[in-house]
Design a protein around this motif. Sequence first.
Motif, PDB file in Angstrom:
ATOM      1  N   CYS A  69       0.826  -1.198   0.000  1.00  0.00           N
ATOM      2  CA  CYS A  69       0.000   0.000   0.000  1.00  0.00           C
ATOM      3  C   CYS A  69       0.861   1.249   0.000  1.00  0.00           C
ATOM      4  N   THR A  71       0.378   5.952  -0.576  1.00  0.00           N
ATOM      5  CA  THR A  71      -0.510   7.071  -0.845  1.00  0.00           C
ATOM      6  C   THR A  71       0.117   7.956  -1.912  1.00  0.00           C
ATOM      7  N   ALA A  89      -5.334   6.882  -1.500  1.00  0.00           N
ATOM      8  CA  ALA A  89      -4.860   5.595  -1.000  1.00  0.00           C
ATOM      9  C   ALA A  89      -4.772   4.575  -2.130  1.00  0.00           C
ATOM     10  N   ARG A 147      -9.854   6.058   2.711  1.00  0.00           N
ATOM     11  CA  ARG A 147      -8.802   6.895   3.289  1.00  0.00           C
ATOM     12  C   ARG A 147      -8.371   8.041   2.383  1.00  0.00           C
TER      13      ARG A 147
END
Length: 514
Positions: A69, A71, A89, A147
């Motif tokens: 993951c 951002t 996200a 998010r």
Amino acid sequence: MANPSRLRCAALTTTAVLLAALLAGCGDGAEDGDLTAQKLDWKDCPAPSEAEGGGSAPSPLPNGAAWQCATMRAPLDWGRPKGDTISIALIRARASGPENKRIGSLVFNFGGPGGSGVSTLPAFGSDYDVLRTRYDLVSFDPRGVGRSAPVKCKSDAQLDVYFQQDATPDNSAERAQLVNRTKQFNAACEQNSRKILPHVATTDAARDMDLLRQVLGDDKLHYFGISYGTELGGVYAHLFPKNVGRAVFDGVVDPTQNPEQSALGQTAGFQLALDNFAEDCTSKTTECPIGDTPEDVKNRIAKLLNDLEKKPISGDPPRRLTQTAATNGIAQSLYSKDFWEYLTEGLEAAYDGDGRILMLLSDSMNGRSENGEYSNITAANTAINCADEKPRYTADFVQQRLPEFRAASPLFGDYLAWGLISCTNWAVPGAADHPDVSAPGSAPILVVGNTGDPATPYSGARRMAEALGSGVAVELTYKGQGHGAYDSKDKCVQSKVNDYLLNGTVPKAGAVCS
């Protein structure tokens, strides 16, 4: 009160009860303000946030590959690209094949609008494992979702009350209550999310995707859009036709319709799915426990809903199964033929006074987890729809249109018609009557329509193909049930989609899988 407007574009993947998975990581941000030069800091994924649906961190894929993951920074306002930024996200699984066979990234949007791609992709990642041989599988929480600068409206406790309320008023007093509750919900969105609300339109998300393409290092955007994801893909193709790579639209939204026309078409689509469900149950060799004939099944469902309006039954204590919650649960179960057995069990139990199964199906549609926490799918769905859609319908307008909606579906007509007032008194004006998806000069886009699709009726695929423009769309028809086609696991559909995405082989126009 349920939010029936979300049914207009809900994704197949939103039917999976309480998905898990999530994101994190920080982009290092280009110091000179050039967001296309930012480097993504990929890390192990944390557990999903409440807004993404909660749950556990995503498990590795069957071969042990880990989900990562990060951002990405994007402009808050694409009209001021050097101004404030928000975080988008992201999640990915790296390609499993040799580097010299890798095509690039395949970006997924699973629909909603309002669904978290960061939590959804891991839940279904193994279904796309063959595609991972040549692509990094990538998805994201669109702006306003999960998010990614999430829209916030009401608290969990307030949403419990909100979803219990009557969404199908029968008299002037109930209509006034519905309008007032809608205004209160929308006012809460404005109060809690004033900064992001003007910037969650589909055109904003499409610009985010082109930034993502560049940050990932891809010359073209290779894309797999499902349900509302097909609208997002169409808008992207309109804005950036020369940047379209290999793209698949599955469970296709009709881009030519205004919200009223879309809701009416979906009303007929859910009725068709209900008809098919009733026919399936009563045609089996074993006795159908919820009716002797298709009409008997539907009549008993109608009676249940009428009885629930007068007297709700036990659901998930202390909450009770109301008429609205039951309708929502039934609609949820019609998204996939895999859920028909749960609908049968839920109806059988409800006839005996136990509404737990239908309540859980309704909770899944509304993004409520077992611990009573809600994702932000309802808030995000409302915000994105209201940013996109110019019409603002009144209660008087809906009242006048009820006969046509009821003719399309005696069961779902009122429910979906009253969803049209969701944008009443919304803080931000809507952009247009319908999206512009014309994309002259785009690479071929594979448009897959399902003849039994309740949420995005089959006719939408043809209209999307026509709207994209001459020489762009290639149509593939699946004669099946449920929302979308690829995730039905039909071998014919998957073979043609895989061959296109992996090898660039475009199916013959008008190909049919059954």
